[in-house]
Write an enzyme that holds these catalytic residues in place. Structure first.
Site, PDB file in Angstrom:
ATOM      1  N   SER A  24       9.207  -3.448  10.300  1.00 40.37           N
ATOM      2  CA  SER A  24       9.648  -3.458  11.701  1.00 40.37           C
ATOM      3  C   SER A  24      10.984  -2.739  11.863  1.00 40.37           C
ATOM      4  O   SER A  24      11.511  -2.670  12.974  1.00 40.37           O
ATOM      5  CB  SER A  24       9.766  -4.896  12.202  1.00 40.37           C
ATOM      6  OG  SER A  24      10.583  -5.664  11.340  1.00 40.37           O
ATOM      7  N   ASN A 111      13.146 -16.565   9.516  1.00 42.69           N
ATOM      8  CA  ASN A 111      12.517 -17.105  10.726  1.00 42.69           C
ATOM      9  C   ASN A 111      13.548 -17.603  11.742  1.00 42.69           C
ATOM     10  O   ASN A 111      13.440 -17.307  12.934  1.00 42.69           O
ATOM     11  CB  ASN A 111      11.532 -18.223  10.367  1.00 42.69           C
ATOM     12  CG  ASN A 111      10.372 -17.694   9.537  1.00 42.69           C
ATOM     13  OD1 ASN A 111      10.214 -16.484   9.408  1.00 42.69           O
ATOM     14  ND2 ASN A 111       9.581 -18.582   8.966  1.00 42.69           N
ATOM     15  N   THR A 156       3.560  -4.110  60.043  1.00 39.85           N
ATOM     16  CA  THR A 156       2.677  -5.000  59.288  1.00 39.85           C
ATOM     17  C   THR A 156       1.380  -4.208  59.164  1.00 39.85           C
ATOM     18  O   THR A 156       1.035  -3.429  60.063  1.00 39.85           O
ATOM     19  CB  THR A 156       2.412  -6.332  60.029  1.00 39.85           C
ATOM     20  OG1 THR A 156       1.803  -6.048  61.286  1.00 39.85           O
ATOM     21  CG2 THR A 156       3.692  -7.118  60.273  1.00 39.85           C
ATOM     22  N   HIS A 157       0.714  -4.368  58.029  1.00 42.55           N
ATOM     23  CA  HIS A 157      -0.465  -3.539  57.724  1.00 42.55           C
ATOM     24  C   HIS A 157      -0.125  -2.050  57.750  1.00 42.55           C
ATOM     25  O   HIS A 157      -1.004  -1.220  57.960  1.00 42.55           O
ATOM     26  CB  HIS A 157      -1.621  -3.810  58.704  1.00 42.55           C
ATOM     27  CG  HIS A 157      -1.890  -5.258  58.943  1.00 42.55           C
ATOM     28  ND1 HIS A 157      -2.844  -5.977  58.261  1.00 42.55           N
ATOM     29  CD2 HIS A 157      -1.291  -6.148  59.789  1.00 42.55           C
ATOM     30  CE1 HIS A 157      -2.848  -7.233  58.680  1.00 42.55           C
ATOM     31  NE2 HIS A 157      -1.906  -7.366  59.599  1.00 42.55           N
ATOM     32  N   SER A 278       8.857  21.674  42.998  1.00 43.72           N
ATOM     33  CA  SER A 278       7.536  21.975  42.457  1.00 43.72           C
ATOM     34  C   SER A 278       7.590  23.330  41.758  1.00 43.72           C
ATOM     35  O   SER A 278       8.318  24.224  42.185  1.00 43.72           O
ATOM     36  CB  SER A 278       6.513  22.025  43.592  1.00 43.72           C
ATOM     37  OG  SER A 278       5.399  22.817  43.219  1.00 43.72           O
ATOM     38  N   LYS A 284       8.771  22.365  48.216  1.00 44.78           N
ATOM     39  CA  LYS A 284       8.652  20.937  47.908  1.00 44.78           C
ATOM     40  C   LYS A 284       9.962  20.257  47.520  1.00 44.78           C
ATOM     41  O   LYS A 284      10.807  20.840  46.856  1.00 44.78           O
ATOM     42  CB  LYS A 284       7.644  20.724  46.765  1.00 44.78           C
ATOM     43  CG  LYS A 284       6.204  20.984  47.126  1.00 44.78           C
ATOM     44  CD  LYS A 284       5.677  20.078  48.235  1.00 44.78           C
ATOM     45  CE  LYS A 284       5.458  18.665  47.752  1.00 44.78           C
ATOM     46  NZ  LYS A 284       4.344  18.570  46.803  1.00 44.78           N
ATOM     47  N   ASN A 286      10.287  16.613  45.888  1.00 42.00           N
ATOM     48  CA  ASN A 286       9.477  15.475  45.453  1.00 42.00           C
ATOM     49  C   ASN A 286      10.335  14.270  45.053  1.00 42.00           C
ATOM     50  O   ASN A 286      11.348  14.428  44.375  1.00 42.00           O
ATOM     51  CB  ASN A 286       8.587  15.891  44.286  1.00 42.00           C
ATOM     52  CG  ASN A 286       7.514  16.875  44.715  1.00 42.00           C
ATOM     53  OD1 ASN A 286       7.037  16.820  45.844  1.00 42.00           O
ATOM     54  ND2 ASN A 286       7.158  17.778  43.821  1.00 42.00           N
ATOM     55  N   GLU A 291       8.858   7.521  42.473  1.00 35.68           N
ATOM     56  CA  GLU A 291       7.511   7.354  41.920  1.00 35.68           C
ATOM     57  C   GLU A 291       7.562   6.724  40.538  1.00 35.68           C
ATOM     58  O   GLU A 291       6.724   5.884  40.188  1.00 35.68           O
ATOM     59  CB  GLU A 291       6.804   8.715  41.849  1.00 35.68           C
ATOM     60  CG  GLU A 291       6.535   9.326  43.220  1.00 35.68           C
ATOM     61  CD  GLU A 291       6.184  10.802  43.107  1.00 35.68           C
ATOM     62  OE1 GLU A 291       5.009  11.098  42.870  1.00 35.68           O
ATOM     63  OE2 GLU A 291       7.087  11.651  43.249  1.00 35.68           O
ATOM     64  N   TYR A 318       6.109 -20.166  12.461  1.00 35.82           N
ATOM     65  CA  TYR A 318       6.189 -18.704  12.519  1.00 35.82           C
ATOM     66  C   TYR A 318       4.899 -18.062  12.029  1.00 35.82           C
ATOM     67  O   TYR A 318       4.268 -18.515  11.084  1.00 35.82           O
ATOM     68  CB  TYR A 318       7.368 -18.210  11.657  1.00 35.82           C
ATOM     69  CG  TYR A 318       7.493 -16.697  11.651  1.00 35.82           C
ATOM     70  CD1 TYR A 318       8.195 -16.044  12.653  1.00 35.82           C
ATOM     71  CD2 TYR A 318       6.874 -15.935  10.661  1.00 35.82           C
ATOM     72  CE1 TYR A 318       8.287 -14.660  12.667  1.00 35.82           C
ATOM     73  CE2 TYR A 318       6.975 -14.546  10.665  1.00 35.82           C
ATOM     74  CZ  TYR A 318       7.681 -13.911  11.676  1.00 35.82           C
ATOM     75  OH  TYR A 318       7.765 -12.550  11.689  1.00 35.82           O
ATOM     76  N   GLN A 323       6.417 -10.784  15.153  1.00 33.27           N
ATOM     77  CA  GLN A 323       7.227  -9.572  14.975  1.00 33.27           C
ATOM     78  C   GLN A 323       6.941  -8.575  16.107  1.00 33.27           C
ATOM     79  O   GLN A 323       7.763  -7.712  16.398  1.00 33.27           O
ATOM     80  CB  GLN A 323       6.905  -8.947  13.617  1.00 33.27           C
ATOM     81  CG  GLN A 323       7.601  -7.643  13.334  1.00 33.27           C
ATOM     82  CD  GLN A 323       7.552  -7.289  11.863  1.00 33.27           C
ATOM     83  OE1 GLN A 323       8.257  -7.873  11.057  1.00 33.27           O
ATOM     84  NE2 GLN A 323       6.689  -6.354  11.507  1.00 33.27           N
ATOM     85  N   LYS A 326       9.172  -7.741  19.857  1.00 33.42           N
ATOM     86  CA  LYS A 326      10.389  -6.982  20.192  1.00 33.42           C
ATOM     87  C   LYS A 326      10.133  -5.719  20.999  1.00 33.42           C
ATOM     88  O   LYS A 326      10.841  -5.430  21.965  1.00 33.42           O
ATOM     89  CB  LYS A 326      11.154  -6.649  18.912  1.00 33.42           C
ATOM     90  CG  LYS A 326      11.775  -7.883  18.297  1.00 33.42           C
ATOM     91  CD  LYS A 326      12.185  -7.670  16.875  1.00 33.42           C
ATOM     92  CE  LYS A 326      12.125  -8.971  16.120  1.00 33.42           C
ATOM     93  NZ  LYS A 326      10.750  -9.464  15.881  1.00 33.42           N
TER      94      LYS A 326
END
Ligand code: ARG
Length: 461
Positions: A24, A111, A156-157, A278, A284, A286, A291, A318, A323, A326
């Site tokens: 690890s 542990n 709303t909606h 773009s 553009k 963006n 996003e 354990y 492991q 993480k």
């Protein structure tokens, strides 16, 4: 050849693929600071209780500090054969200081060591994200104060509903983030117990002082049950849950930013610093950062679901499965930190197209509820009846291709003879907003006061 740390009963070494799946160190090296802090606290305690000598403890502490400097300098050689950060540091310590280094692991197991390191790491991560969330709240509240009276269509909606102010809309996210910070603070409180001294699973026969190590590491107290301490990862799950909820909040704001800056809406403009172009379409602009914040919400939630699924059904205590706790936590933390920082930047920088927002705030018969409320308040018409009358007036306006305020008094009276010219005082956007003075409503003075309350509470940071 057999592993130097645990290979006594082994004749041969692990297969290459065994090392690959087992190691690890590729990711848990991120715990090095916490590991050194935990080991120093443990060594000081071992000396204080007479389990090791003061000289050994001093050598261990100096050796660990030296290793810390090597890691910072980038000269430390991390070894896959030594599996993880714990054995990498311990092996290096023994190389440097000999016998004393080999005494460090007395009354301790990896542990309880990893459980301690990881709690310390998550605690630091919570503190960092809390600061970032506070900063974003400050940015939102500042922009909200600035736009406390700027009308925008409330939806709303995603259909025009009633006029609100842009400040009111931004303050909604301040409230969400405040609860997100509350959840993080709650998780922090619960995680702040020290597993150190639980050893492998059963505790230890050495006369250790767990209160001393707990205090040294800033924990409130030692954990009460050694089995629980080495096998609990709910502190990580709770942290990821809190992050997931926060990320969902951020994703909603991100989505709104994407909508608001699209050409048909044109409510806001992101700064050049938070916009990309773009490669083919020269015009553009963006909103990539928004996003990506929207997308990171999915990955953070994925981290939570991933770890929940890893932990599900694991017998005590354990198991090596743990492991795998993480990477999702590290990844989710990075994603959350980036999301908060990017959102902070977008909010601080964005410019508001107030004319466009105002125009749309008044479109779509957005003050129809105000008209109905007038019928209730002035003519004492029951609300359901007022709703019906207003609906007919909306239909009439729509047929004429005008707004409600453009209907004539005669148009109105044809539906409800009691209507007077006074009705026209409630049909514009500003009157509508100004009338929403109920607790938590969108009236400008409410928004201004609420933004100021938060700015006072948050300080200058
Ligand atoms: N690298 C391990 C982990 O992250 C440390 C604990 C190892 N304990 C053990 N019994 N093999 O979980």
């Amino acid at each position: 050849k057999a592993n130097a740390q645990w290979g006594g009963r082994f004749a041969g070494g692990p297969a290459a693929i065994m090392q690959d799946i087992n190691a690890s160190i590729g990711f848990d090296r991120a715990l090095w600071r916490q590991d050194i802090a935990g080991s120093k606290a443990h060594a000081a305690m071992l000396a204080k209780t007479g389990i090791i000598s003061k000289d050994d403890a001093r050598a261990i502490t100096e050796g660990l500090d030296q290793i810390g400097r090597e890691i910072t300098a980038g000269t430390f050689e991390f070894s896959t054969a030594l599996e993880d950060i714990h054995m990498n540091i311990e092996a290096r310590l023994s190389d440097r200081i000999g016998e004393a280094g080999k005494r460090l692991h007395t009354a301790r197991s990896r542990n309880d060591q990893v459980a301690t390191d990881f709690r310390l790491w998550v605690r630091d991560a919570i503190d960092g994200l809390d600061q970032q969330a506070a900063s974003l709240m400050r940015a939102l509240a500042r922009r909200a104060a600035e736009h406390a009276a700027t009308p925008m269509p409330g939806f709303t909606h995603l259909q025009t509903a009633q006029p609100v102010t842009f400040g009111h809309h931004l303050m909604a996210y301040v409230e969400m983030l405040a609860r997100d910070r509350g959840r993080l603070a709650d998780a922090r409180r619960r995680l702040n117990e020290s597993p150190l001294g639980s050893a492998a699973l059963a505790g230890t026969s050495f006369p250790i002082d767990r209160d001393m190590t707990a205090r040294a590491l800033g924990f409130d107290r030692p954990t009460a049950n050694s089995l629980d301490a080495v096998s609990d990862r709910d502190f990580a799950l709770e942290y990821l849950s809190a992050l997931s909820i926060m990320a969902v909040h951020l994703s909603r704001l991100a989505e709104e930013i994407v909508i608001w800056c699209s050409a048909p809406f044109s409510f806001i403009r992101l700064s050049d610093a938070f916009t990309t172009g773009s490669s083919i379409m020269p015009q553009k602009r963006n909103p990539d950062a928004a996003e990506l914040v929207r997308a990171k919400g999915g990955r953070i939630t994925g981290a939570l679901v991933g770890l929940l699924t890893v932990m599900k059904g694991l017998p005590l205590a354990y198991a090596k499965d743990m492991q795998e706790d993480k990477e999702p936590v590290f990844a989710a933390t990075d994603a959350a930190a980036l999301s908060l920082a990017a959102m902070d930047g977008m909010i601080r920088d964005l410019s508001v197209n107030a004319d466009q927002m105002r125009a749309y705030a008044g479109s779509g018969f957005s003050t129809a509820t105000d008209l109905a409320d007038w019928l209730v308040r002035v003519l004492k018409v029951p609300f359901r009846t007022a709703h019906h009358v207003t609906g007919r007036l909306v239909g009439k306006a729509e047929a004429k291709g005008v707004g409600l305020a453009d209907l004539t008094l005669e148009d109105m009276q044809a539906e409800e003879p009691g209507i007077t010219a006074d009705i026209f005082t409630v049909l514009d956007v500003d009157s509508s907003i100004a009338s929403r003075t109920s607790h938590g409503g969108t009236a400008a003075q409410n928004v201004r006061a609420q933004a100021q309350r938060w700015l006072d509470a948050l300080g200058t940071g």
